[in-house]
Motif scaffolding. Structure first.
Motif, mmCIF file in Angstrom:
data_model
loop_
_atom_site.group_PDB
_atom_site.id
_atom_site.type_symbol
_atom_site.label_atom_id
_atom_site.label_comp_id
_atom_site.label_asym_id
_atom_site.label_seq_id
_atom_site.Cartn_x
_atom_site.Cartn_y
_atom_site.Cartn_z
ATOM 1 N N VAL A 5 -32.107 -4.999 -4.906
ATOM 2 C CA VAL A 5 -31.895 -4.507 -6.254
ATOM 3 C C VAL A 5 -32.249 -3.024 -6.303
ATOM 4 N N ALA A 6 -31.289 -2.207 -6.658
ATOM 5 C CA ALA A 6 -31.562 -0.790 -6.894
ATOM 6 C C ALA A 6 -31.486 -0.593 -8.395
ATOM 7 N N GLU A 7 -32.506 0.062 -8.958
ATOM 8 C CA GLU A 7 -32.518 0.232 -10.409
ATOM 9 C C GLU A 7 -32.745 1.673 -10.798
ATOM 10 N N GLY A 8 -31.786 2.220 -11.513
ATOM 11 C CA GLY A 8 -31.927 3.581 -12.052
ATOM 12 C C GLY A 8 -32.193 4.638 -11.000
ATOM 13 N N VAL A 9 -31.546 4.496 -9.837
ATOM 14 C CA VAL A 9 -31.796 5.470 -8.769
ATOM 15 C C VAL A 9 -31.181 6.823 -9.139
ATOM 16 N N THR A 10 -32.041 7.842 -9.151
ATOM 17 C CA THR A 10 -31.614 9.187 -9.523
ATOM 18 C C THR A 10 -32.026 10.152 -8.426
ATOM 19 N N ASP A 20 -27.030 9.644 -10.805
ATOM 20 C CA ASP A 20 -27.601 9.589 -12.143
ATOM 21 C C ASP A 20 -27.844 8.136 -12.525
ATOM 22 N N SER A 21 -29.073 7.705 -12.330
ATOM 23 C CA SER A 21 -29.489 6.368 -12.754
ATOM 24 C C SER A 21 -28.500 5.272 -12.314
ATOM 25 N N VAL A 22 -28.353 5.154 -11.022
ATOM 26 C CA VAL A 22 -27.421 4.169 -10.469
ATOM 27 C C VAL A 22 -28.154 2.850 -10.207
ATOM 28 N N SER A 23 -27.575 1.778 -10.681
ATOM 29 C CA SER A 23 -28.165 0.453 -10.448
ATOM 30 C C SER A 23 -27.152 -0.424 -9.736
ATOM 31 N N LEU A 24 -27.637 -1.203 -8.809
ATOM 32 C CA LEU A 24 -26.735 -2.034 -8.014
ATOM 33 C C LEU A 24 -27.536 -3.213 -7.478
ATOM 34 N N ASP A 25 -26.885 -4.345 -7.312
ATOM 35 C CA ASP A 25 -27.596 -5.460 -6.720
ATOM 36 C C ASP A 25 -26.703 -6.229 -5.758
ATOM 37 N N VAL A 26 -27.321 -6.776 -4.754
ATOM 38 C CA VAL A 26 -26.608 -7.604 -3.785
ATOM 39 C C VAL A 26 -27.346 -8.921 -3.688
ATOM 40 N N GLY A 27 -26.613 -10.012 -3.865
ATOM 41 C CA GLY A 27 -27.255 -11.316 -3.791
ATOM 42 C C GLY A 27 -27.360 -11.818 -2.367
ATOM 43 N N GLU A 28 -28.153 -12.805 -2.170
ATOM 44 C CA GLU A 28 -28.277 -13.470 -0.868
ATOM 45 C C GLU A 28 -26.888 -13.950 -0.427
ATOM 46 N N HIS A 29 -26.536 -13.719 0.848
ATOM 47 C CA HIS A 29 -25.257 -14.153 1.447
ATOM 48 C C HIS A 29 -24.026 -13.561 0.762
ATOM 49 N N GLU A 30 -24.178 -12.521 -0.016
ATOM 50 C CA GLU A 30 -23.023 -12.015 -0.757
ATOM 51 C C GLU A 30 -22.354 -10.831 -0.049
ATOM 52 N N LEU A 31 -21.052 -10.669 -0.253
ATOM 53 C CA LEU A 31 -20.311 -9.509 0.253
ATOM 54 C C LEU A 31 -19.991 -8.594 -0.922
ATOM 55 N N VAL A 32 -20.556 -7.394 -0.909
ATOM 56 C CA VAL A 32 -20.393 -6.494 -2.039
ATOM 57 C C VAL A 32 -19.828 -5.157 -1.544
ATOM 58 N N PHE A 225 -18.867 11.017 -9.408
ATOM 59 C CA PHE A 225 -19.786 12.095 -9.770
ATOM 60 C C PHE A 225 -21.202 11.574 -10.040
ATOM 61 N N GLY A 226 -21.673 10.699 -9.182
ATOM 62 C CA GLY A 226 -23.046 10.236 -9.280
ATOM 63 C C GLY A 226 -23.298 9.210 -10.363
ATOM 64 N N VAL A 227 -22.239 8.801 -11.050
ATOM 65 C CA VAL A 227 -22.412 7.824 -12.122
ATOM 66 C C VAL A 227 -21.639 6.562 -11.770
ATOM 67 N N LEU A 228 -22.247 5.418 -12.054
ATOM 68 C CA LEU A 228 -21.562 4.153 -11.846
ATOM 69 C C LEU A 228 -20.544 3.979 -12.976
ATOM 70 N N ILE A 229 -19.236 4.020 -12.639
ATOM 71 C CA ILE A 229 -18.260 3.944 -13.730
ATOM 72 C C ILE A 229 -17.709 2.549 -13.908
ATOM 73 N N ALA A 230 -17.895 1.688 -12.933
ATOM 74 C CA ALA A 230 -17.407 0.323 -13.093
ATOM 75 C C ALA A 230 -18.111 -0.580 -12.114
ATOM 76 N N SER A 231 -18.213 -1.855 -12.465
ATOM 77 C CA SER A 231 -18.700 -2.836 -11.511
ATOM 78 C C SER A 231 -18.259 -4.205 -11.972
ATOM 79 N N GLY A 232 -18.149 -5.114 -11.037
ATOM 80 C CA GLY A 232 -17.743 -6.444 -11.416
ATOM 81 C C GLY A 232 -16.891 -7.080 -10.336
ATOM 82 N N ARG A 233 -16.134 -8.136 -10.709
ATOM 83 C CA ARG A 233 -15.298 -8.815 -9.732
ATOM 84 C C ARG A 233 -14.204 -7.873 -9.252
ATOM 85 N N THR A 234 -13.881 -7.978 -7.986
ATOM 86 C CA THR A 234 -12.994 -7.007 -7.350
ATOM 87 C C THR A 234 -11.682 -6.815 -8.103
#
Lengths: 252, 245, 686
Positions: A5-10, A20-32, A225-234
């Motif tokens: 889990v990455a939270e608000g990484v700047t 700029d405050s990037v958050s991302l998570d990877v679950g167990e056994h997941e392909l992201v 540009f350092g900002v998370l603009i989208a995330s979700g199912r491919t």
């Protein structure tokens, strides 16, 4: 619970905000997947995850423990493996030796004292595990050739194998298809899929190759540009208009 | 110089005859022959390790063939040093980083212009380049190693645009660039072509390369597998590039 | 206050000397990318030629102008041209460390070549510069400057101005910098990179020549060592300038000298600053700058993107021999070793016994270079200092505390290991040549300051060091001591082989291949390097202890003959040229270091020459040793395994082919290695 889990990484460089405050998570056994145009901060983010850069703000946790102050080599011991965008092999060594040394590093035992007592030689178990990995990746024919004479595609597989020998719970891949041709990319994709299936290794893929990302991952994050603009199912993300504009241009 | 030769008008701009080449004991090309006529755009395709980059390097004199010959404008250039190729109007944008990381943007440009335009013409040439790429003008004092990948490619292309060389050898210009930047690069390549430069494009992004090319050559294992107009390539390219045995 | 001003002014001329050398250094680095420790050797060549042409009372006595013209304007650029053509042109894609080793080889070989060619006496006295009546003194109020000083000041300021203008405003300066980064890309810009490279070397060599003749009057006699001392002092100023800024090098050189002068004048007589810090200032500054200047730490040499166009030749494979041949070579080695062992024990007289004992001890010391250079791929120039720590500790403990000499040796080795480990911690972040420089700074600090301390060097008188006794065995006898040294060598050699094949060796191999990748699989690079440094220092310490025992009386007076800084370079050069990867190479290097001049140069070669030549040859100059091994080391870039090792492999491979032919009746090895067409493993295979 998520593995990574990455939270608000700047991260700022000389006043310019690279992340700029990037958050991302990877679950167990997941392909992201993580995609984004050049200069979007993908590599910076990657380096923050690995400890090569220290974020100015935000946290990175892995399997529940905070990684912020853990040095690079300790993260590997915790179960994070990686490959490199510009291939980084141990020049002068063969694929087999790569795997043996990675197995030794994983075990984390031995040291100068053991060496001085003559107990540092390759063990049967290390040899067998290396052999197993060579066969898994189909590297048998080149197992004892020095890596500098091998092609880029093979080199990338050696990198993946070396990372896998440390039995990571999460594999971070930095543009693994860069410089590979179509056939080599296909081999790589197949290998990654089977690794994920058979070993349950979670994978975070930072990639340019849209096709590869689409075919491989279930969830994707998009940086611009350092900002998370989208995330979700491919499929959803690739349908998103902002993503198409920023990243794909008029290609798709 | 070559213009003085009687048959230079008839001869192709670039011709390779039976070229074999390699690195130390490793051989990468086996008897490669092709000709590139003035004003045409040739795409050089092939899988990794097929020898594309080696062909590009032979065309700009970086690698001297172990057998065969290289002809520019009807003159035998085999074995001449690379700087003579450059002086004869061949510009090679090599794969990967193709600018001097330790020099500033301005110095990178001045290195080429100083040779071709002399001291007096350098200033004007620089202004021309900055007019085309204002971004480079803003960063003229910046060390090129700190530019982004796309900006470095712009710097390399700015040099070419101002120089208007007779032959541009572009090796994997799109490598590592986001699709949107690749489009920009190809727009610039089209401009360069329209200015009268002959192009040899080495590319893995087949679609882009074929979009601009008149002819195509497909290399496989250091030998030519296809040589002809793009229109005749047909669906061959899928097979040759994708399913190489 | 007045005293301070006076000190500043007195430091000024010396500062200009440092500045001149530092500027030359920066110039070479900027135009060729080589950290040219042989700068002093090049300067010496011009100075020696000038001395022959002009100064030498029994020489040609040319007037100043033609002598200076020939030695500086003609000979120096010519030397630069030859160096570029024969050497550096082929090293452009080599690693910075390989280039450094090459310059070490030149540093060792060049002056000896010059001495033989010019038939120089061992020490040429009566040095004179190119300035007519250079020692004429001018007074400015209370202060005096001689003509030499004034010319030096003018030359250095002029040089900085002219060279700065060259880099800033001319196409040539721009091209020189471009060639350093990537000669091939410079060619693509239409510039003849080879010619620019030659001009660069001619320019920097010319500058070395100017410095050589200009600075000659500073020295009591004309010797390459004098220039070497000057160069290593001035290195601090060059590094302070980040190896790139000429004006900073100038200011740095001046500041170094002035501050040093203030430090030895101003503070009270017995103060630490005056006694220790002042004289050691350049080395303290060098070490400090290396360790604390962030721009140097972060500095990564710009890599040539077209380096792949000229790949280095592949190393000869050593592992494709038949079992019989491998065993055969082992048996051969064992027989030769035992043969010598038996001969020394039974036949050899006391002279040869002593020489062979020395050879064995140096083989032990050289095993430390096998660890540091062969295994970690780094160059350490302070191995003699580590050996000296072992020797001094042994002598001190035995003399002061009446300790058993073997226990003292072990403590000495541990102390050396501790020093090595501590030294490596700040130096860790430095790569390649900067690490080598940090070790050089330490070696110089040790030599100029620590050795003179009584608690280290033992003061003016020598300390008695007995030979050891273990239980019933007394190693006082020379032959018994030889056996003991051989046993130590076998133990150390075996341990090094264990370490190389064990975890540490494999990790170090990985680290040499790629540091980031090594860290990515969980290897701790810092810990590994400290371990390697400490191990290497310990081995050198053991060897030092043996030297102390061998000498029987040891102290400060022995230091120069055994462990001076210059030996640090010579040892590295010899081991690297013979083979730094193997213990076998270290043993041969030990034998070569001691026995080569005595056996080959003074006996075997004269005998051989007398067979074929009509005139009588007594012996060959011992300088030939330096020349041969120096020339051996300059092939390091091509044969990192060592040129002797390369020769061995080649001949063994030839024997292998011969065996194959005998066995099969024909050879079917293809003449050309075709690019390995690796078939891609397809995922569907499983």
């Amino acid at each position: 619970m998520s593995l990574l889990v990455a939270e608000g990484v700047t991260k700022k460089f000389a006043g310019i905000t690279a992340l700029d405050s990037v958050s991302l998570d990877v679950g167990e056994h997941e392909l992201v997947g993580l995609i984004g145009p050049n200069g979007a901060g993908k590599t910076t983010f990657f380096n923050c995850l690995l400890g090569l850069l220290r974020p100015d703000a935000g946290t990175v946790t892995f399997a529940g423990s905070d990684l912020t102050r853990v040095p690079v080599h300790r993260r590997a011991r915790l179960g994070i493996g990686r490959t490199f965008q510009r291939i980084e092999l141990f020049v002068g060594m063969t694929p087999r030796e790569h795997f043996v040394v990675a197995a030794r590093a994983r075990a984390g035992r031995g040291g100068l004292v053991a060496d001085l007592l003559g107990r540092g030689r390759v063990t049967r178990e290390e040899h067998d595990r290396a052999q197993e990995m060579l066969e898994l990746l189909g590297l048998g024919p080149v197992a004892d050739k020095k890596v500098e004479g091998l092609s880029l595609g093979i080199g990338r597989l050696v990198e993946v194998g070396r990372a896998l020998m440390t039995e990571p719970r999460l594999l971070l891949l930095d543009e693994p298809s860069s410089g590979l041709d179509r056939a080599e990319t296909a081999v790589l994709a197949e290998t990654l899929r089977s690794v994920q299936r058979e070993r349950g290794t979670a994978i975070l893929l930072v990639e340019h190759d849209v096709d590869l990302v689409r075919s491989l991952v279930g969830r994707v994050f998009v940086l611009d540009f350092g900002v998370l603009i989208a995330s979700g199912r491919t499929e959803d993300v690739f349908a998103d208009a902002a993503v198409r504009r920023a990243y794909l241009g008029d290609l798709v | 110089m070559a213009a003085a030769e009687p048959d230079s008008a008839a001869a192709p701009l670039l011709e390779l005859r039976g070229v074999e080449a390699g690195y130390g004991p490793f051989r990468a090309l086996f008897g490669v022959s092709f000709a590139l006529a003035r004003g045409r755009v040739l795409a050089l395709l092939g899988s990794n390790g097929a020898g594309k980059t080696t062909v590009a390097r032979v065309c700009s004199g970086l690698i001297v063939p172990t057998a065969g010959s290289v002809w520019l404008d009807g003159t035998d250039f085999t074995g001449r040093p690379a700087h003579e190729y450059a002086c004869a109007g061949v510009v090679h944008a090599p794969e990967g980083r193709s600018v001097f990381a330790t020099l500033t943007v301005e110095e990178n440009l001045a290195l080429t212009f100083g040779r071709s335009r002399g001291r007096a013409g350098t200033g004007a040439a620089l202004e021309e380049a900055y007019a085309m790429f204002p971004r480079l003008g803003e960063r003229r004092r910046q060390v090129a190693g700190t530019l982004s990948g796309g900006e470095q490619r712009m710097l390399a292309l700015a040099r070419v645009l101002v120089e208007k060389p007779r032959l541009l050898v572009a090796d994997e210009l799109s490598l590592g660039l986001a699709p949107i930047v690749v489009d920009d690069v190809y727009r610039i390549l089209a401009t360069i072509r329209d200015a009268g430069t002959t192009l040899l494009i080495v590319e893995q992004h087949v679609h882009h390369a074929l979009g601009i090319a008149d002819d195509a050559i497909v290399l496989a294992h250091g030998e030519i597998a296809f040589d002809g107009p793009v229109s005749e390539l047909g669906d061959l390219h899928e097979r040759v590039l994708g399913g190489d045995p | 206050m007045e005293e301070l001003v006076s000190a500043v002014i007195r430091g000024f001329p010396q500062g200009c000397v440092y500045a001149l050398v530092a500027v030359g250094f920066v110039l070479t680095y900027k135009t060729s990318g080589v950290f040219n420790l042989a700068f002093g050797a090049q300067a010496f060549v011009s100075a020696a030629l000038y001395w022959r042409l002009h100064t030498d009372p029994e020489g040609w006595q040319w007037p100043i102008v033609p002598a200076a013209f020939v030695s500086v304007v003609i000979a120096a650029p010519l030397l630069g041209f030859v160096l570029d053509r024969a050497l550096y042109r082929h090293l452009r894609t080599a690693s910075p460390v390989a280039k450094l080793v090459t310059s070490l080889g030149l540093l060792v070989a060049l002056p000896e070549i010059a001495k033989i060619v010019l038939d120089m006496p061992p020490q040429a006295y009566g040095t004179e510069g190119i300035v007519p009546d250079g020692r004429v003194v001018y007074r400015f109020g209370d202060y005096a400057l001689n003509r030499d000083d004034i010319v030096t000041i003018v030359v250095v300021i002029l040089a900085v101005a002219v060279l700065s203008a060259l880099f800033r405003f001319t196409a040539l300066g721009l091209r020189m910098r471009a060639v350093v980064e990537s000669p091939r890309m410079t060619e693509l810009a239409g510039v003849n990179a080879d010619r620019v490279g030659s001009i660069s070397w001619m320019l920097s060599s010319f500058f070395a020549g100017v410095a050589g003749v200009l600075l000659a009057p500073l020295f009591p006699y004309l010797g390459a060592d004098q220039y070497f001392q000057l160069v290593v002092t001035a290195v601090a100023a060059a590094v302070l300038a980040g190896l790139s800024s000429l004006p900073v090098a100038l200011v740095g050189g001046l500041a170094l000298s002035v501050v040093s002068q203030v430090m030895v004048t101003y503070p009270p007589q017995d103060s630490f600053v005056r006694q220790v810090l002042g004289p050691a200032l350049p080395f303290v500054v060098l070490f400090g700058v290396l360790v604390f200047m962030p721009s140097l730490q972060r500095r990564r040499e710009a890599t040539d993107p077209l380096a792949g166009v000229d790949p280095p030749p592949p190393a000869l494979a050593a592992d494709e021999r038949s079992r019989a041949l491998t065993i055969g070579t082992y048996v051969f080695g064992a027989v030769v070793g035992l043969g010598f062992f038996w001969w020394v024990l039974t036949v050899a007289n006391s002279y040869w016994l002593a020489r062979f004992t020395e050879a064995v001890i140096y083989a032990v010391i050289f095993c430390s270079i096998t660890v540091i250079t062969g295994m970690t791929g780094q160059v350490s120039l302070c191995q003699p200092a580590f050996a000296a720590i072992g020797a001094f500790t042994t002598a001190q403990l035995v003399t002061r505390y009446d300790m058993s000499v073997l226990a003292a040796m072990v403590i000495g080795a541990l102390l050396a290991a501790l020093t090595g480990g501590l030294l490596s911690i700040p130096a860790l972040r430095l790569g390649g040549i900067f690490l080598a420089l940090a070790t050089l700074a330490f070696a110089l600090f040790f030599e100029r300051v620590l050795v003179k301390e009584e608690w280290v060097g033992g003061g003016a008188s020598l300390m008695d060091v007995p030979r050891p006794t273990i239980g019933p065995w007394d190693f006082g006898d020379d032959r018994a001591f030889f056996v003991l040294c051989t046993v130590v060598l076998v133990v150390v050699g075996t341990l090094v082989i264990f370490v190389r094949g064990g975890t540490t060796g494999r990790y170090l191999d990985a680290l040499r291949g790629s540091e980031v990748a090594a860290a990515a699989i969980g290897i701790n690079p810092a810990r590994l390097r400290i371990t390697a440094f400490a191990l290497s220092a310990a081995i050198a310490g053991v060897g030092g202890g043996l030297i102390a025992m061998f000498s029987e009386r040891f102290g400060q007076a022995n230091y120069d003959a055994r462990f001076s800084v210059f030996f640090g370079l010579v040892w590295t050069v010899i081991v690297v040229s013979i083979g730094s990867r193997t213990v076998e190479g270290a043993i041969q290097a030990g034998a070569a270091f001691i026995l080569f001049p005595l056996v080959i140069l003074q006996r075997f070669l004269p005998w051989l020459l007398n067979l074929v030549l009509p005139w009588h040859v007594e012996s060959l100059p011992t300088g030939l040793t330096f020349i041969l091994f120096g020339l051996g080391a300059i092939t390091y870039a091509k044969h990192p395994e060592g040129s002797v090792e390369f020769g061995k492999r080649r001949s063994l491979n030839a024997v292998q082919r011969w065996i194959d032919r005998l066995g099969r009746g024909s050879v079917d090895t293809p003449p050309d290695t075709v690019e390995p067409a690796v078939s891609l493993p397809t995922g569907s295979e499983r």
